[in-house]
Design an enzyme around this catalytic site. Structure first.
Site, mmCIF file in Angstrom:
data_model
loop_
_atom_site.group_PDB
_atom_site.id
_atom_site.type_symbol
_atom_site.label_atom_id
_atom_site.label_comp_id
_atom_site.label_asym_id
_atom_site.label_seq_id
_atom_site.Cartn_x
_atom_site.Cartn_y
_atom_site.Cartn_z
ATOM 1 N N TYR A 241 42.561 48.202 55.006
ATOM 2 C CA TYR A 241 42.280 49.634 54.848
ATOM 3 C C TYR A 241 41.259 50.027 55.894
ATOM 4 C CZ TYR A 241 40.557 53.988 52.762
ATOM 5 O OH TYR A 241 40.185 55.300 52.540
ATOM 6 N N ASP B 157 37.231 46.017 62.344
ATOM 7 C CA ASP B 157 36.705 46.972 61.377
ATOM 8 C C ASP B 157 35.787 46.202 60.425
ATOM 9 O OD1 ASP B 157 36.130 48.710 59.371
ATOM 10 O OD2 ASP B 157 38.209 49.311 58.974
ATOM 11 N N LYS C 107 29.121 51.917 55.595
ATOM 12 C CA LYS C 107 28.591 51.354 54.346
ATOM 13 C C LYS C 107 27.143 50.888 54.472
ATOM 14 C CE LYS C 107 32.996 50.982 52.114
ATOM 15 N NZ LYS C 107 34.289 50.761 52.718
HETATM 16 C C1 LIG Z 1 35.304 51.759 53.314
HETATM 17 C C2 LIG Z 1 36.066 51.355 54.514
HETATM 18 C C3 LIG Z 1 36.450 52.273 55.498
HETATM 19 C C4 LIG Z 1 36.281 53.753 55.333
HETATM 20 O O1 LIG Z 1 34.965 54.132 55.229
HETATM 21 P P1 LIG Z 1 34.618 55.553 54.525
HETATM 22 O O2 LIG Z 1 33.146 55.667 54.715
HETATM 23 O O3 LIG Z 1 35.055 55.411 53.110
HETATM 24 O O4 LIG Z 1 35.374 56.599 55.252
HETATM 25 C C5 LIG Z 1 37.046 51.796 56.639
HETATM 26 N N1 LIG Z 1 37.254 50.481 56.813
HETATM 27 C C6 LIG Z 1 36.896 49.574 55.892
HETATM 28 C C7 LIG Z 1 37.135 48.132 56.146
HETATM 29 C C8 LIG Z 1 36.309 49.977 54.713
HETATM 30 O O5 LIG Z 1 36.001 49.066 53.773
#
Ligand SMILES: *Cc1c(COP(=O)(O)O)cnc(C)c1O
Length: 427
Positions: A144, A239, A267
């Site tokens: 994701y 990511d 995060k």
């Molecule tokens: C949470 C998450 C996102 C998206 O971040 P948001 O701040 O919710 O837009 C993208 N990549 C990964 C791996 C994530 O865990």
């Protein structure tokens, strides 16, 4: 009996907010029951509007690595607040944050701040396309990367638990530019490069997946991805929105000794306020406006309150060096769950790295999205509700990672392990 305060709020919310929530997984659809509303959070504990205290294994989906409402982070936000909430001009926190990120992530030479992980991944993909002058990207099923169009294809997280990993509203023409492959499958990657010669702008992945439950890359997989992307002139995007600063100081790339071209962060970097960042090789980053032709911007990007919180959080990481302690806590929970499952004769997989792990009710090791989806999600739902009744809040889905904080040490973890053990025994 009168409805609980949470139920009353949820009833009002459902009249006004689609599904009553501002992010789908919070609706508890995949575990059943109605969500609770949180009044406050401190350390490892959430306090609901009904006054229940819950040990929290979600940690606001990762950011709260020092526990909720840490005094140092609160103080940093209060200090920044004295100076104002947003300036619309450059501010000193941005420079300090950039220096910190570069010191934690040696692969990052230059960095751009934004306000969410979604913005970070969306912008990194656009930058890779602008840099390579190619359109196609490769992603992996179950990873994701936020909810932008190109990336919401076979995505994990809330998209997955609603049974629609491909969102409505994403034009088929966009989805066609995204090649989706199986994670941990180097041959599939080689085949995709062979089938699309000179066309792949970027490969983006969660180096260890946290959004279809927790899945580690198998030995050699990330090294294979690095070599294949380098050969093809393709930008490799890690990511690390979840894993960055969490699994080690420098993320999975530090653990696996990989130098990606671009890295996405979020995060933890916001200390609980909305922040994202993407950075990497200067040669690529300099294609961003105002230097280059790839446009990216944000009214609140580099927001002083958010960066003050993030800076305090990162500095605290370097002070407390939490990683060995967090790993021991993670092992403790996984071992307690595994022992309970063994006693009960239930198959359970407990993949873990440091403060991220998952419990999959599954006969077989989980290595990609199909093996994750083969887990018993109904059983997980019962387990989730039993834990919640016992005062322990797990991610409300069989396909999300659990998160720990340093605040879990001591009574919280002991209590949680007892509740988890009893919940498994009662399944
Ligand atoms: C949470 C998450 C996102 C998206 O971040 P948001 O701040 O919710 O837009 C993208 N990549 C990964 C791996 C994530 O865990």
């Amino acid at each position: 009996m009168s409805a609980s305060a949470s139920d009353q709020l949820f009833a009002r919310a459902q009249q006004l907010i689609p599904g009553g929530v501002n992010s789908p997984v919070r609706a508890f659809r995949s575990v059943g029951g109605a969500p609770f509303f949180t009044r406050s959070a401190q350390g490892a504990t959430l306090t609901t509007v009904d006054g229940r205290e819950l040990v929290d294994f979600v940690c606001t989906w990762g950011p709260a690595i020092h526990g909720h409402n840490h005094p140092r982070i609160k103080a940093a936000i209060a200090d920044a607040l004295e100076r104002g909430t947003s300036f619309g001009t450059p501010n000193p926190y941005e420079v300090e944050m950039a220096e910190l990120i570069v010191s934690f992530f040696p692969s990052v030479q230059k960095v751009r701040m934004c306000s969410s992980g979604t913005e970070a991944t969306m912008s990194a993909v656009r930058l890779a396309r602008g840099f390579t002058k190619r359109d196609k990207i490769i992603k992996f099923a179950g990873c994701y990367h936020g909810h932008s169009d190109s990336l919401l294809v076979a995505a994990g997280s809330g998209a997955l638990t609603h049974g629609y990993p491909d969102s409505a509203g994403v034009p088929a023409a966009f989805a066609r530019e995204t090649v989706v492959l199986a994670f941990n499958d180097p041959a599939a990657l080689d085949a995709a490069f062979a089938a699309n010669p000179g066309q792949i702008a970027a490969v983006i992945l969660e180096p260890y997946i946290g959004n279809v439950g927790f899945i580690r890359a198998e030995p050699g997989f990330l090294q294979h991805v690095r070599a294949a992307t380098a050969r093809a002139g393709t930008v490799l995007i890690f990511d690390e929105v979840m894993t960055g600063f969490r699994l080690s100081r420098g993320g999975v790339q530090e653990l696996e000794h990989i130098v990606p071209d671009l890295t996405c962060l979020g995060k933890i970097i916001g200390g609980g306020l909305p922040v994202g960042a993407f950075g990497g090789r200067a040669e690529i980053m300099d294609h961003l406006a105002p230097l280059g032709l790839v446009y990216q911007a944000g009214t609140l990007s580099g927001n002083p309150l958010a960066l003050a919180a993030g800076i305090a959080q990162l500095r605290l990481l370097d002070e407390v060096k939490p990683y060995a302690r967090l790993d021991a806590l993670g092992s403790q929970v996984c071992a307690a769950a595994a022992a309970a499952a063994k006693a009960k004769g239930l198959p359970l997989q407990t993949p873990q790295c440091g403060s991220m792990f998952s419990l999959f009710f599954n006969e077989n090791p989980v290595r990609d999205m199909p093996t994750a989806l083969a887990s018993d999600a109904k059983l997980f739902g019962r387990f989730f509700r039993a834990c919640l009744d016992g005062g322990v809040y797990l991610p409300p889905s069989a396909y999300e990672a659990w998160f720990l904080s340093t605040a879990h040490e001591g009574p919280a973890i002991a209590r949680a392990c007892d509740v988890i053990t009893d919940a498994i025994a009662g399944l």
